[in-house]
Design an enzyme around this catalytic site. Structure first.
Site, PDB file in Angstrom:
ATOM      1  CE  LYS A  48      42.191  38.799  45.223  1.00 48.57           C
ATOM      2  NZ  LYS A  48      41.880  39.830  46.289  1.00 48.57           N
ATOM      3  N   GLY A  49      45.182  39.779  39.269  1.00 47.13           N
ATOM      4  CA  GLY A  49      45.738  40.788  38.260  1.00 47.13           C
ATOM      5  C   GLY A  49      45.475  40.633  36.752  1.00 47.13           C
ATOM      6  CG  ASP A 105      49.571  41.172  36.667  1.00 51.25           C
ATOM      7  OD1 ASP A 105      50.299  40.512  36.542  1.00 51.25           O
ATOM      8  OD2 ASP A 105      48.811  41.628  37.515  1.00 51.25           O
ATOM      9  CG  ASP A 108      58.664  43.995  38.904  1.00 46.60           C
ATOM     10  OD1 ASP A 108      59.062  44.997  38.021  1.00 46.60           O
ATOM     11  OD2 ASP A 108      58.910  44.050  40.016  1.00 46.60           O
ATOM     12  CE  LYS A 136      56.585  47.266  36.359  1.00 45.62           C
ATOM     13  NZ  LYS A 136      56.713  47.683  37.655  1.00 45.62           N
ATOM     14  CB  VAL A 158      51.297  50.352  35.456  1.00 47.25           C
ATOM     15  CG1 VAL A 158      52.386  51.223  34.853  1.00 47.25           C
ATOM     16  CG2 VAL A 158      51.620  48.816  35.334  1.00 47.25           C
TER      17      VAL A 158
END
Ligand code: 5GP
Length: 188
Positions: A48-49, A105, A108, A136, A158
């Site tokens: 969903k991000g 989104d 990482d 990141k 975040v």
């Protein structure tokens, strides 16, 4: 005024204001428009991000694009990746012979997109690129190149602009660093 909303009390700091995000998304949309001129790419939103970023980004792209949605298992109620990726919602249409842009989104460890990229290549996409709101790079584990990103950020957790912690904070219009006291309490 906005910063008096209750959700803002859980932030350590605001990393990017809505104006900064809007400017970066507009610039990315223009770049993709130029790069894909003459093509009809399929933009895949990773739920969903990425939903908020996705809906803003596609409106900044001046191409006859199509949209699709996919969902994979996420961190759940944790701020750390389990390293396990599971497909929760698949595409509705074939991407055989299509130019595909995966919209995420944040990247990482890169495990999620490494998994998705491999899967979509087996489905016969002609080309496949990744557009992420944030990257990141210091946290990367999987071998993965992020083709387009609006912001490279340090190692912080975040929230906001679609990104959650435990399903909350997605509706914050800005991107902020979540105060560690929030997840220290809940992850005990
Ligand atoms: P990766 O597989 O690259 O380790 O993780 C990608 C996913 O983890 C992202 O799509 C996002 O759902 C989640 N994630 C990674 N970092 C953050 C973060 O700082 N904040 C939030 N809210 N989610 C994150």
């Amino acid at each position: 005024m906005e910063n008096e909303r209750n959700l803002y009390h859980d932030l350590e700091s605001i990393l990017y204001t809505r104006e900064e995000v809007a400017g970066a998304v507009r610039a990315l949309g223009e770049r993709i428009t130029a790069d894909y001129r003459g093509k009809k790419p399929v933009f895949i939103c990773i739920l969903k991000g990425a939903s908020v970023f996705f809906s803003d980004l596609i409106r900044q792209v001046d191409l006859p694009l199509e949209i699709e949605f996919m969902a994979v298992s996420s961190y759940g109620a944790s701020t750390k990746s389990s390293g396990e990726v599971r497909l929760v919602k698949d595409l509705d249409r074939s991407i055989l012979g299509r130019d595909v842009i995966i919209v995420e989104d944040i990247v990482d460890s890169g495990m999620t997109l490494h998994f998705l990229k491999k899967l979509l290549i087996t489905r016969g996409a002609t080309s496949l690129r990744i557009a992420a709101l944030m990257d990141k790079p210091a946290r990367r584990v999987a071998p993965l190149t992020v083709d387009y990103s609006c912001f490279q950020i340090p190692d912080a957790f975040v929230v906001g602009y679609g990104l959650d912690y435990n399903e909350r904070y997605r509706n914050l219009p800005d991107v902020g660093v979540l105060s560690p006291r929030i997840y220290a309490q809940e992850e005990q």
